[in-house]
Design a protein around this motif. Structure first.
Motif, PDB file in Angstrom:
ATOM      1  N   PRO A 136       0.729  -1.909   0.275  1.00  0.00           N
ATOM      2  CA  PRO A 136       1.776  -1.421  -0.628  1.00  0.00           C
ATOM      3  C   PRO A 136       1.820  -2.268  -1.893  1.00  0.00           C
ATOM      4  O   PRO A 136       1.576  -3.480  -1.849  1.00  0.00           O
ATOM      5  N   ARG A 174       2.849  -4.701  -4.753  1.00  0.00           N
ATOM      6  CA  ARG A 174       3.737  -5.857  -4.694  1.00  0.00           C
ATOM      7  C   ARG A 174       3.581  -6.641  -5.986  1.00  0.00           C
ATOM      8  O   ARG A 174       2.464  -6.908  -6.424  1.00  0.00           O
ATOM      9  N   GLU A 224      -6.808  -4.789  -2.130  1.00  0.00           N
ATOM     10  CA  GLU A 224      -6.045  -4.619  -3.359  1.00  0.00           C
ATOM     11  C   GLU A 224      -6.898  -4.949  -4.585  1.00  0.00           C
ATOM     12  O   GLU A 224      -6.886  -4.217  -5.583  1.00  0.00           O
TER      13      GLU A 224
END
Length: 644
Positions: A23, A25, A604
């Motif tokens: 997710p 961040r 990421e």
């Protein structure tokens, strides 16, 4: 088949589950998490959640002063247990305090002072129920040997004492700073293998130093290593005293026998605990009765009565000796802190409770800072005393208070009785105490488990024995750090193969049944990828490819390189550049590169790099090696004689 879009997580078609990016961040959130995991892994603030303001203040006071946690619930039954334990460890602390002070080349009274004030401070600030505080052999040896390089105690005893107190202050400030700033991970560089070798080597040196007392030698070497000590022993045979040797052997045998009995039957711990004080009493009575001080047996001499004198006016900060005091304080601070926390955690695990390492650092550091101003030198939790405290049934830190009060009575009223105590008995007490630091079974286990760790252990031992205590420790720590750097710069890579009948892929070296997949080279990288190891990874992958092509031949030439990234916990900018460059260089060789199960931060950053450079194709990311092989195999056409 994997497809990474620029505005969303990776998704896989053909019904395979997707490799999802974490997710989103923010940078500040990441820094907050990293900061918390680095400095507050134990999350000490969780107890304050949901509490009222008054409760928070009470919890904060208990956190800073653990005595406020157990003192309100203290009972008479607990006091009875602590009283027995406190008196028992006092019987051990008194002779050990005198002995260890002499080991540090300090007046014997300083050892008793150091067994009075620091235990009182620790009882207020410490979180361990079992730790018994006082001087310890290794820190005493290190302080004595390091300060003696700058000032010889016989030539200028007052200056030597000043430097000892100043070093203790720096040790305490350093220890407390580690706890306050929550930098306790620094002491983790002293690995178990390092400590095993270091402690054994120091025990040998401490024991050899006691030959001066056991043989009655007056002129002894100032050096601490093995060869000068043995040379001094055998070049001074004319100074040997048969009376001293006889008394030393008798009491050494008595002390070792008492230790052996207590080790064989822990319920008889009191025999080993009381043996040192018994030896002091009996030997002192013998010397007094037979006037043995006039027949070759040296004695302690007169010791002044009274409690600790303030010593803040003796702290010396002038430039000529400041560096020596700081260096001595840092080394003794690290060693004593490591020993104290290790001992505290050992006995806490036996009673199934937790101690806070950072609070222990603050407690030990503050007690040494206070001790430096009250005529004490470096103290910590001693293993021998803590073992006696534990076996005697202590319940709280009140046992330290009982011990300190017993030492106080000794300082006030009993000091003249030690005037005839022979130095040879103090030497025998020290030898008996440090024998337990030589842990041969642990060293053998290190040898069986990890030869590189054993090399570190052996270097620590040999460095201490043949060079010096501090240099031996430095060599061992240096080798340990070098090993960590090797693990970072030379990460392990494993060739994976399929276990027949399953979709599992495991290391070919570990699993003999695993089989290679023709046309595929599947490599597992088992370390973070960063600037320190990308060059090595490039070279190692090229070598793997050459070896694979040479073994497979033209018929099954490589088509795909698959990197299994499950064990890669982090990647930096150089690592991402490594991935992009690898794709390009492999394309020139006719190979396609796919990545399997990149996790967290790695996924990421791959996603961000792909948004910028678009280097990930539709068949570049997979959840498992099995999925990668299945999906990519469908793209391989049947080889023809003209295909290479």
């Amino acid at each position: 088949m994997g497809e990474l879009s620029g505005d969303g997580p990776l998704r896989l078609e053909m019904g395979f589950p997707g490799v999802a990016a974490p997710p989103p961040r923010g940078t500040l959130a990441k820094l907050k998490i990293r900061f918390k995991e680095t400095f507050f892994p134990d999350d000490p603030f969780r107890q304050f959640k949901g509490q009222s303001l008054g409760a928070k203040w009470a919890l904060a006071a208990q956190y800073v002063f653990p005595i406020l946690h157990w003192a309100p619930k203290y009972s008479l039954s607990l006091f009875k247990s602590d009283l027995v334990a406190g008196l028992t460890i006092a019987s051990l602390a008194i002779p050990q305090g005198i002995s260890y002070a002499k080991l540090a080349n300090l007046p014997p009274i300083i050892g008793l002072y150091s067994s009075f004030v620091p235990p009182l401070v620790y009882a207020v600030l410490g979180s361990s129920r079992d730790l018994a505080v006082g001087p310890v052999s290794i820190a005493s040896l290190i302080m004595g040997s390091m300060l003696r390089q700058a000032v010889y105690p016989n030539n200028d005893p007052y200056l030597f004492l000043q430097l000892a107190f100043t070093s203790t202050l720096f040790a305490g400030l350093f220890q407390a700073s580690l706890g306050i700033l929550r930098l306790g991970f620094i002491i983790d560089f002293l690995s178990k293998a390092t400590l095993i070798g270091f402690m054994a080597g120091a025990a040998i040196i401490v024991s050899l130093q006691q030959l001066k007392a056991l043989l009655g030698i007056s002129h002894f070497t100032k050096q601490m290593s093995l060869i000068p000590v043995l040379s001094s022993v055998f070049h001074k045979t004319d100074e040997w005293s048969w009376q001293t040797v006889l008394m030393g052997i008798c009491f050494l045998v008595f002390l070792l026998l008492a230790r052996h009995i207590s080790m064989r039957n822990p319920k008889l711990f009191w025999i080993s605990a009381g043996a040192p004080l018994t030896s002091v009493i009996i030997s002192t009575a013998l010397v007094f009765a037979f006037k043995a001080q006039h027949h070759g047996i040296s004695v302690i001499g007169e010791l002044k009565k009274g409690l600790n004198r303030p010593s803040w006016d003796m702290l010396r900060f002038d430039g000529h000796y400041l560096s020596v005091a700081i260096k001595t304080g840092l080394v003794t601070g690290i060693i004593s802190l490591t020993e104290g926390i290790a001992v505290g955690r050992t006995f806490a695990s036996l009673k199934d409770y937790q101690i806070d390492g950072n609070k222990e650092m603050m407690a030990i550091g503050l007690m040494n800072a206070v001790g430096s101003c009250t005529s004490c030198y470096v103290t910590t939790g001693a293993f021998s005393r803590s073992a006696v405290n534990y076996n005697a049934g202590c319940k709280t830190a009140m046992s330290n208070v009982i011990m300190a009060l017993t030492v106080m009575v000794t300082l006030l009223f009993l000091m003249p009785l030690f005037a005839y105590t022979p130095n040879v008995v103090l030497g025998a007490i020290i030898i008996t105490a440090v024998v337990g630091l030589i842990d041969l079974p642990a060293a053998y286990l290190v040898w069986k488990m990890d030869k590189m760790d054993f090399l570190v252990c052996a270097c620590a031992f040999l460095g201490v024995v043949f060079i010096s205590v501090q240099d031996g420790l430095a060599v061992a720590v240096g080798i340990s750090i070098f090993r960590v750097l090797l693990q970072i710069t030379r990460p392990k890579m494993e060739v994976l193969g399929n276990i027949p009948g399953t979709d599992l892929y495991r290391g070919l070296h570990q699993y003999q049944t695993a089989r290679r997949i023709p046309g595929f080279l599947i490599l597992a990288v088992e370390a973070p990828i960063n600037f320190a190891n990308t060059t090595y990874l490039n070279e190692r992958i090229s070598r793997f490819i050459e070896e694979e092509n040479a073994e497979a031949g033209k018929q099954h030439a490589l088509r795909y390189l698959i990197l299994e990234l499950s064990a890669v916990s982090a990647v930096d900018t150089s690592g991402i550049t490594f991935f992009t460059d690898l794709k390009k260089s492999m394309a020139k060789r006719g190979l396609e590169v796919a990545f399997v199960n990149p996790v967290g931060e790695v996924m990421e950053k791959l996603q961000r790099a792909n948004e910028a450079h678009g280097f990930l194709g539709p068949d570049s990311l997979f959840l498992t090696a099995g999925q990668a092989v299945l999906s990519l195999s469908s793209l391989i056409k049947e080889p023809t004689p003209t295909q290479v």
